[in-house]
Write an enzyme that holds these catalytic residues in place. Sequence first.
Site, mmCIF file in Angstrom:
data_model
loop_
_atom_site.group_PDB
_atom_site.id
_atom_site.type_symbol
_atom_site.label_atom_id
_atom_site.label_comp_id
_atom_site.label_asym_id
_atom_site.label_seq_id
_atom_site.Cartn_x
_atom_site.Cartn_y
_atom_site.Cartn_z
ATOM 1 N N PHE A 46 26.146 -22.326 13.327
ATOM 2 C CA PHE A 46 26.679 -21.511 12.244
ATOM 3 C C PHE A 46 28.094 -21.952 11.903
ATOM 4 O O PHE A 46 28.800 -22.530 12.737
ATOM 5 C CB PHE A 46 26.726 -20.027 12.657
ATOM 6 C CG PHE A 46 25.411 -19.317 12.571
ATOM 7 C CD1 PHE A 46 25.057 -18.599 11.442
ATOM 8 C CD2 PHE A 46 24.518 -19.360 13.627
ATOM 9 C CE1 PHE A 46 23.851 -17.940 11.367
ATOM 10 C CE2 PHE A 46 23.299 -18.704 13.564
ATOM 11 C CZ PHE A 46 22.969 -17.982 12.422
ATOM 12 N N ILE A 76 24.167 -19.569 3.350
ATOM 13 C CA ILE A 76 22.996 -18.780 3.709
ATOM 14 C C ILE A 76 22.184 -19.626 4.679
ATOM 15 O O ILE A 76 21.793 -20.746 4.360
ATOM 16 C CB ILE A 76 22.166 -18.405 2.474
ATOM 17 C CG1 ILE A 76 22.979 -17.483 1.557
ATOM 18 C CG2 ILE A 76 20.856 -17.738 2.877
ATOM 19 C CD1 ILE A 76 22.307 -17.185 0.235
ATOM 20 N N SER A 77 21.959 -19.116 5.876
ATOM 21 C CA SER A 77 21.339 -19.899 6.941
ATOM 22 C C SER A 77 19.935 -20.360 6.558
ATOM 23 O O SER A 77 19.288 -19.789 5.672
ATOM 24 C CB SER A 77 21.259 -19.074 8.226
ATOM 25 O OG SER A 77 22.547 -18.669 8.643
ATOM 26 N N ALA A 78 19.475 -21.384 7.241
ATOM 27 C CA ALA A 78 18.128 -21.897 7.023
ATOM 28 C C ALA A 78 17.097 -20.846 7.399
ATOM 29 O O ALA A 78 17.305 -20.058 8.335
ATOM 30 C CB ALA A 78 17.912 -23.155 7.855
#
Length: 400
Positions: free
Chosen positions: A217, A73-75
């Site tokens: 990513f 889950i991206s920052a």
Amino acid sequence: MTHLETATPEALRADMVRELHEQDAIVSEAVAAAFAAVPRHRFGPEMPLEKAYDLHTVLPVKEDEHGLSISVISAPHLQGVMLEQAGIEPGMRVLEIGSGGYNAALIQELVGVGGEVTSLDIDREVIQRARRYLDDTGYGRVKTVAADAGTALVGLGTFDRIIATVATWDIPPSWISALSAKGRLVTPLTVCGTTRSVAFERDADGLASRSYRLASFVPMQGDGAAPDRKVMLRDGVALQTDNEQVPLNAAVLGRALERGRLEKWSGAAYDLPDELDWFMTLNLPSPARLHAGQDVIDTGLVEPSARLGVAALVSEDSIAYRTRRPNAATGTAGFESGVVAHGPQAEGLAEQYAELLRRWATDHQRRGAARIRYVPGDAPSPLPPGAARKRHGYVTVTWA
């Protein structure tokens, strides 16, 4: 105990939203409200609470057999930037490619009860995890699909917004077809190993950019996976490119690296390194990406610019890449850009590289000057400067 150790999730979430505002990662009230509403820590329960709400921390979702992350889950900082790029409005139909649950919940907040969100991922385990956490946090209206995004969009209808949360080397034709007439695609587009989150809209020939931002990513899997040509020049030094025309003679280039260096200083100011790196990557005639570990950098063999990867100019037996030094000689603040080159053609490569550094500083040294287009179909041959061949089309980048 520190403040972070005693703070409630609600207080940490409010701090996160405030800091995202301060760093211009979010600028709209709608995106701020979405971040304030969704309990991020519930989508990464294994993470310490303060880490779950840190602006630049990713939440792990799945690792491969070597312990490397293949789904995260991206920052929050990057998620905020991309949601602002997307410009999602109530009632829209939105597709997310690459699932973790949390971002889909944010999108559901943005589209409201009249909108529709579909989250798609190639990995069934990732989708099952996202489904569980979406249901547990009250976002059961989000649809989840386990499929390869490279081939699965046919039959899903059209979308007002498509947001990819994995690094995409190419843009499948089905993604363009799935965009509504005024739709927008936000995708982390990778060119020669460097990635930018690009907001594309349709035009007569394909896609044209509205904005772009630096991004990082995990790579796309399945049919959309990027071709990867990578060689080790020695322990701790790698050279990587997706351009089939670039020579990667590991043994010869490794020997060149070990046998001394040439430095050439451009006389041009060094600034905005992410913009400069994008310019060099697209304009070098034979580009690759040089990576070096900190232990090798500490020996002085390779410059610190290679720690996170730096655009390199490569020939059969020589290599050149960017460095910098303080402007002390001229008595001005800041840095001067320069080139380090190795091999029999070091002088020629260094001058080509330095001339591009000077052109950047003279004509394009500002943020957001690039215009990115994606054109489906066969690429011209030879490619024009600022272009990169892809599987289903080609990318062109021009600088105002």
